[in-house]
Design a protein around this motif. Structure first.
Motif, PDB file in Angstrom:
ATOM      1  N   THR A 126      -6.471  13.474   0.579  1.00 33.69           N
ATOM      2  CA  THR A 126      -6.252  13.220   1.884  1.00 33.69           C
ATOM      3  C   THR A 126      -7.602  12.867   2.708  1.00 33.69           C
ATOM      4  N   LEU A 146      -0.788   4.534   8.400  1.00 35.51           N
ATOM      5  CA  LEU A 146      -0.535   5.714   7.500  1.00 35.51           C
ATOM      6  C   LEU A 146       0.894   5.448   6.804  1.00 35.51           C
ATOM      7  N   SER A 147       1.733   4.690   6.955  1.00 37.50           N
ATOM      8  CA  SER A 147       2.758   4.392   6.237  1.00 37.50           C
ATOM      9  C   SER A 147       2.388   3.794   4.912  1.00 37.50           C
ATOM     10  N   PRO A 159      -0.759   6.460   0.577  1.00 42.16           N
ATOM     11  CA  PRO A 159      -0.209   7.620  -0.466  1.00 42.16           C
ATOM     12  C   PRO A 159      -0.916   8.842  -0.669  1.00 42.16           C
ATOM     13  N   TRP A 217      -2.650  10.182   1.678  1.00 41.15           N
ATOM     14  CA  TRP A 217      -2.387  11.260   2.978  1.00 41.15           C
ATOM     15  C   TRP A 217      -1.158  11.976   2.923  1.00 41.15           C
ATOM     16  N   GLN A 218       0.023  10.913   2.441  1.00 41.24           N
ATOM     17  CA  GLN A 218       1.398  11.296   2.227  1.00 41.24           C
ATOM     18  C   GLN A 218       1.800  12.289   1.021  1.00 41.24           C
ATOM     19  N   ASP A 261       1.911  16.527   2.201  1.00 44.33           N
ATOM     20  CA  ASP A 261       3.267  17.081   2.508  1.00 44.33           C
ATOM     21  C   ASP A 261       4.238  15.848   2.744  1.00 44.33           C
ATOM     22  N   PRO A 262       4.888  15.445   1.685  1.00 40.21           N
ATOM     23  CA  PRO A 262       5.614  14.066   1.750  1.00 40.21           C
ATOM     24  C   PRO A 262       6.765  14.315   2.862  1.00 40.21           C
ATOM     25  N   ALA A 266       4.871  13.996   6.289  1.00 39.15           N
ATOM     26  CA  ALA A 266       4.403  12.632   6.363  1.00 39.15           C
ATOM     27  C   ALA A 266       5.543  11.780   6.844  1.00 39.15           C
ATOM     28  N   ARG A 267       6.525  11.905   6.181  1.00 40.31           N
ATOM     29  CA  ARG A 267       7.663  10.948   6.716  1.00 40.31           C
ATOM     30  C   ARG A 267       7.951  11.035   8.050  1.00 40.31           C
ATOM     31  N   VAL A 301       5.495   9.544  10.503  1.00 36.62           N
ATOM     32  CA  VAL A 301       5.556   8.058  10.598  1.00 36.62           C
ATOM     33  C   VAL A 301       6.744   7.414  11.376  1.00 36.62           C
TER      34      VAL A 301
END
Length: 877
Positions: free
Chosen positions: A394, A411-412, A415, A417-418, A421-422, A425-426, A429
């Motif tokens: 991160t 951010l999208s 990977p 950063w995602q 906490d997927p 993170a979604r 976004v």
């Protein structure tokens, strides 16, 4: 006018010359025509062949002359002898003129001085059928007749010239008058200069100029206007709507004719500032004048300057809004609030967990979300208080480890950063947050945490310029954050030290019901303290004090003074002497530290103290103060008063004595001791604070704890700037059923009698278990008083939490404990008293001294059998 006259004269001269030339030519042509016509008459050659040609030719010539309108027709032979002439006497004479060209068959014209005067004549040959010249014919006009025709035409010509001259003069005058009116009387030089200026303005100035007429046609556009608007050549004179390349908005403005001031219109990739004013030469709109300037670069510079101004304003506001308190959490909240929405849409501050407690963070420490600020509250970011263990991939973890800010434009597509906490993170976004700057909070080489700037509303991601701004903003805030962390640590240390030096629990005593409250200042721990000290004879000492200053030094000084008060109280000294000894102690502390130049903060800047002693038997309170606020006394009926107590100097000044005051307190009276942090603050002075305190205490039915809560509810500030110490004590009385007192005759036989009386009193109090020890102690103390003291001698027994035996005498000689040798006959009395009692001692009174000893009651630790066992354990004497 002169020019017109010259032109007329020239025209007249030219006309005269032309007329003469035309008349001369006309005369020659006529002469030739008449001569040739006459030469070809049918009867001419037969007449020549007669013997007297003149008879036939003269009448014919005259008739023809008159018919042809010439002045003469002369017929001659080849020798030039005339056959005819208007003057008959000239017949037979030689012709005046040139005949040789005609003899050769040519037509010849000339001007000669003849019989009729100056003549213009033509000579034409007369040929026979064989082409031989057989005669000559001459016809012509005199010059006089020719000029006569001109003279007849001249008046007409002069009249026409005069008429034209008059018309030209009047027209010139009218045109000049109109021109003067139109040019406002300007001369030719002024007009020339104006034209030159006009030309310079139109073609040299770096501002477009456009002029339109009332019919919506483009009258004029200078070079700059053509460049800015992209006008083609030949655009002038065309209707505005037909000019190619003209923007629609600009075309609408030009056709409207309305006033416009600094309107910004786009033209291609340019931003044009347009000003338009209608022209009213005859009081009505007849067109418009438009000025145009290119503000594209200025707009770019203005945008950059405005961006720089906003950034400087943000940094300036951050300097004033961040760090207003020395609180880590509050500083984090201020940092998050100052950047929203001017820099980011959401800001989160994550601090290492140790930083919140004031400690330095360890490498790789978990971070706790300390503050969040955003444009909306329904965001999916981690909430405040969440402990987060950021993964190494991160940007937060990288920034925390390297100390450098991390920029995530999209951010999208991040990977790393995602992976933290997927699902969250979604959600972030999908919420619309698309760009991130993670800037570490670094101060003095230590990374304290990470500040996250999130963007959602603006479609553009964060750029490098905004990254540098975030770094500078966080760098400024990091200093305040580190100061708050250091203060938190020092404050926690000072509070810990101070609380360790203050009494944790009040000692058990029967003289007063006591309630207390202490609150350290938010801005820094001070040196306020209080104490409740039990004294012999069921008395109790109340102490409250204040050391000037804040921090560890003030807390340490407070602990030293409190310890000194305890030590001095053990000597059972009166309040004024205790304050005098404290004053000496403070002076020695100052002297010791003044001699140490390396410790500039070691001295005592000032201290105050109030010391009061209450005796529940006599219900008398003795007190003295050293620069402290006077206590407040609440009577049982609810009346309150400030105790009139002599104001001694603060501790450490020296050279001035302290005075005591004595009060007789009814049972149930409340004595209130406090520090200035309770009654004084910025919004009110001490007088107002004292009145509020009196109002809060005017309820005698409340116990000290309720009174303490009432005072705090009314007077305690939300964020005290100074320590607050409050001590409320309600007096109690040790009644006659618990006190026994006798006067002792000053003779040795009184010892046995006192032992018997004391034994009976102990039986009444059900303390027979203490009879042996009490009788022995009283016997020894009374014997010493009779032997070494003076009258009067009194004995007093007090039954409280323990049994107190007191012997009074009028001597001030101080007894002391000694260890007697085996062969000594005396010297063991005080030793026995010390062995049989829990405590013993001496206190001095104005009349002498009191020697006292305390025995623990049966059932208490050290009481009853313990006393006897202790006595039996004494080594054989």
């Amino acid at each position: 006018m002169a020019i017109v006259v010259l032109l007329a004269a020239g025209a007249l001269l030219a006309l005269v010359l032309q007329s003469r030339h035309d008349i001369d030519r006309e005369a020659r042509n006529r002469s030739v025509a008449v001569a040739e016509t006459f030469a070809h008459q049918l009867g001419l050659q037969p007449a020549l062949k007669t013997s007297d040609p003149s008879t036939l030719l003269q009448p014919l010539a005259e008739q023809t002359r008159k018919a042809a309108g010439v002045d003469f027709i002369v017929v001659m032979d080849t020798n030039g002898i005339r056959y005819s002439h208007p003057q008959p006497d000239r017949i037979g004479k030689r012709f005046v003129g040139t005949i040789e060209p005609s003899l050769q068959g040519k037509v010849h014209t000339e001007s000669v001085e003849g019989p009729l005067g100056k003549e213009i004549q033509a000579v034409v040959p007369v040929k026979d059928p064989d082409g031989k010249v057989v005669a000559l014919v001459s016809a012509g006009l005199t010059v006089e007749n020719v000029t006569g025709a001109l003279d007849r035409q001249l008046p007409v010509i002069l009249l026409a010239i005069a008429t034209g001259l008059a018309l030209a003069t009047v027209g010139t005058w009218l045109i000049s008058r109109r021109l003067r009116r139109q040019t406002h009387g300007l001369g030719t030089q002024e007009m020339t200069r104006m034209y030159e200026h006009h030309d310079a303005v139109l073609h040299a100035v770096r501002e477009g100029v456009v002029i339109t007429d009332g019919d919506g046609q483009l009258v004029l556009a200078n070079d700059e206007a053509k460049r800015l608007l992209g006008l083609p050549e030949g655009a002038e004179g065309r209707p505005i709507g037909d000019v190619p390349g003209l923007e629609r908005r600009m075309s609408d403005l030009l056709l409207s004719g309305r006033e416009a001031t600094d309107e910004v219109i786009g033209s291609g990739d340019r931003l044009l500032v347009v000003n338009q004013r209608p022209t009213r030469p005859r009081g009505r709109p007849e067109g418009a004048v438009v000025t145009i300037r290119d503000s594209t670069e200025m707009q770019i510079l203005t945008t950059r300057a405005e961006t720089a101004r906003r950034r400087l304003k943000l940094l300036y506001d951050a300097g004033g809004d961040i760090g207003t308190t020395l609180d880590v959490v509050r500083t984090a909240e201020e940092l998050a609030a100052v950047a929203v929405p001017r820099f980011a849409d959401f800001v989160t501050v994550d601090l290492a967990d140790q930083v919140i407690d004031g400690d330095e963070p360890a490498p790789g420490a978990d971070m706790r979300r300390t503050a969040i600020s955003g444009i909306r509250s329904d965001h999916p970011l981690y909430p405040v208080g969440r402990l987060i263990d950021f993964l190494p991939s991160t940007p937060q973890a990288r920034g925390y480890g390297t100390g450098r800010a991390e920029l995530v434009p999209d951010l999208s597509k991040a990977p790393g950063w995602q992976a933290q906490d997927p699902p969250r993170a979604r959600a972030i976004v999908d919420y619309g947050i698309h760009s991130l700057i993670a800037a570490p909070l670094m101060a003095r080489g230590v990374v304290l945490g990470v500040v996250n700037f999130w963007r959602s509303q603006k479609h553009e991601p964060f750029d490098e310029d905004e990254l540098s701004l975030a770094e500078e903003l966080v760098a400024r805030a990091a200093v305040s954050m580190d100061n708050a962390r250091r203060y938190t640590r020092e404050h926690a240390l000072a509070v810990t030290l101070q609380r360790s030096l203050l009494p944790r629990a009040l000692p058990e005593q029967s003289a007063m019901d006591v309630a207390h409250f202490y609150l350290p200042a938010q801005s820094g721990v001070g040196g306020d303290w209080f104490d409740v000290i039990p004294l012999p004879g069921s008395r109790v000492a109340l102490v409250v004090g204040d050391v000037v200053g804040h921090g560890l030094h003030a807390a340490a000084t407070m602990g030293r003074l409190r310890t000194a008060v305890h030590n001095f109280s053990s000597l059972d000294l009166p309040p004024d002497e205790i304050l005098a000894r404290l004053d000496d102690l403070v002076q020695r502390i100052d002297h010791d530290h003044n001699g140490d130049s390396d410790d500039a903060d070691g001295g005592v800047l000032g201290a105050t103290c109030l010391y009061a002693v209450y005796d529940p038997v006599s219900q008398r309170c003795t007190m003295a103060r050293a620069g402290h606020l006077p206590p407040l006394l609440v009577a049982p009926d609810g009346s309150t008063q400030i105790v009139e107590l002599p104001a001694g100097p603060p501790l450490g000044l020296g050279g001035m004595p302290f005075e005591t005051a004595e009060l007789d307190l009814a049972e149930g009276s409340q004595l209130v001791l406090y520090t200035d942090g309770l009654v004084e603050e910025r919004t009110r002075d001490i007088g107002e604070g004292l009145e509020l305190l009196r109002a809060a205490l005017s309820h005698p039915d409340r116990d000290p704890h309720d009174s303490c809560r009432a005072v705090l509810d009314m007077m305690l500030p939300a964020r005290p700037t100074d320590d607050v110490a409050l001590l409320i004590a309600r007096t109690r009385t040790l009644g006659p059923d618990r006190v026994a007192q006798w006067d002792v005759p000053f003779e040795p036989s009184a010892v046995g009698a006192m032992r018997s009386v004391a034994a009976k009193k102990l039986e009444e109090w059900d303390l027979t278990e203490l009879g042996f020890a009490a009788e022995l102690i009283l016997s020894e103390l009374i014997t010493n008083a009779l032997r070494h003291g003076s009258e009067p001698v009194r004995v007093r027994l007090l039954r409280d939490h323990n049994l107190t035996c007191e012997v009074w005498d009028g001597s001030s000689t101080a007894p002391h404990l000694r260890y007697a040798a085996t062969t000594d006959e005396g010297g063991r009395g005080l030793f026995l008293v010390a062995q049989l009692s829990e405590h013993w001692g001496t206190r001095y009174t104005p009349e002498g001294k009191v020697i006292w000893a305390e025995l623990a009651l049966p059932g208490a630790p050290g009481g009853g059998e313990a006393v006897l066992t202790a006595f039996l354990d004494v080594d054989p004497l």
